[in-house]
Design an enzyme around this catalytic site. Structure first.
Site: not given
Ligand code: E4P
Length: 301
Positions: A61, A91-93
């Site tokens: 996400l 978590v996509k960064i």
């Protein structure tokens, strides 16, 4: 190789999951937009919870902030809100948020990765376009790096004057050998009778350098090559970060990143359909079906 589906469309996720091939899901703001634009009154929290419940493997996400502080806050929210559902949130960064979009410069992604790594929140570093970015993200403690193979191919094609939409569709295979060959032919069209010869032996060093520059992104001639290079670098130093080949546009590109040893390929649902189909398989089914004799059919009642 692990297979993730690159979609936020629940029906596609459920269907791919039923085939027994699915190890995870990747989403991004554009995929979420596509998934919800034809639905009304979407309860976003419940929608994401359902994605997390459907697949046992990692669900990526993405944050939308442009500063390290904002991304960390959003990552903590995503993780605290959705990880309890099935213990599978990543978590996509973005590897950087681009200094032209935020005042704080290009290092916000790395700062956020470093902070989240310290907090034990797993991350997938997105928008990787070259191996050097992947190296820095791995050093900052990320679990996955996502090289965008299709967008890298788009960029190289744009350098030779090919435009997506006009000259090739999104799904077109990027043939770097063909681009190289045609670039030599264009350089000196009187040489096109030499097709098939080793053109690098025929042209001067300057001409070879000119073609190399034109058909590559700083020496890299395809998205699959970025994946291979990152794999090589990570293996040189025994990094545990996994390579997640993303922005895949066709079945042959999936083959190339698999040959390069990618740890994960995130594949659009449509490309999965392309992977499983072949016209000779279809013909085979038609002829087998036509050849069924009553005696054989009778076996099955
Ligand atoms: C997945 O993690 C990426 O966001 C996605 O593969 C990007 O694909 P695209 O370049 O086709 O938009």
């Amino acid at each position: 190789m692990k297979v993730f589906v690159d979609t936020a469309e629940l029906d596609e996720i459920k269907e791919a999951n039923s085939w027994g091939i699915l190890d995870g899901v990747t989403t991004n703001p554009s995929l979420i937009k596509k998934a919800v634009e034809n639905r009304s009154n979407v309860d976003m929290k419940e929608y994401i919870r359902e994605i997390c419940r459907t697949v046992e493997g990692p669900i990526s996400l993405e944050v939308i902030g442009l500063t390290a502080e904002g991304m960390v806050e959003q990552a903590e929210f995503l993780y605290e809100e959705f990880n309890p559902v099935n213990d599978n949130v990543v978590v996509k960064i973005p590897v950087n948020t681009n200094s032209s979009r935020s005042s704080s410069g290009d290092y916000e992604g790395l700062k956020a990765l470093n902070k989240l790594s310290g907090e034990g929140i797993p991350t997938n570093t997105t928008l990787i376009m070259k191996p050097e970015q992947a190296l820095l993200a791995a050093k900052a403690g990320t679990q996955y790096v996502s090289p965008f193979a299709g967008r890298i191919d788009d960029f190289i094609r744009s350098k030779v004057g090919l435009t997506r939409g006009e000259d090739y569709p999104k799904s077109a295979y990027h043939d770097s050998d063909w681009l190289k060959h045609s670039s030599y032919i264009n350089l000196k069209d009187r040489y096109d009778y030499l097709e098939g010869d080793d053109l690098e032996d025929i042209f001067s060093d300057e001409e070879v350098a000119e073609v190399r520059e034109k058909i590559s992104d700083a020496g890299i001639s395809s998205g699959a090559e970025v994946v291979a290079s990152i794999k090589q670098i990570f293996s040189n130093y025994d990094y545990e970060t996994e390579v997640l080949a993303a922005s895949l546009r066709n079945s042959r590109q999936v083959r190339e990143v698999a040959e390069a040893g990618t740890d994960v390929a995130t594949i659009p649902f449509k490309v999965m359909g392309e992977m499983i189909s072949h016209h000779k398989t279809e013909q085979g089914i038609i002829s087998f079906s036509e050849d069924v004799v009553d005696e054989y059919e009778g076996l099955f009642g």
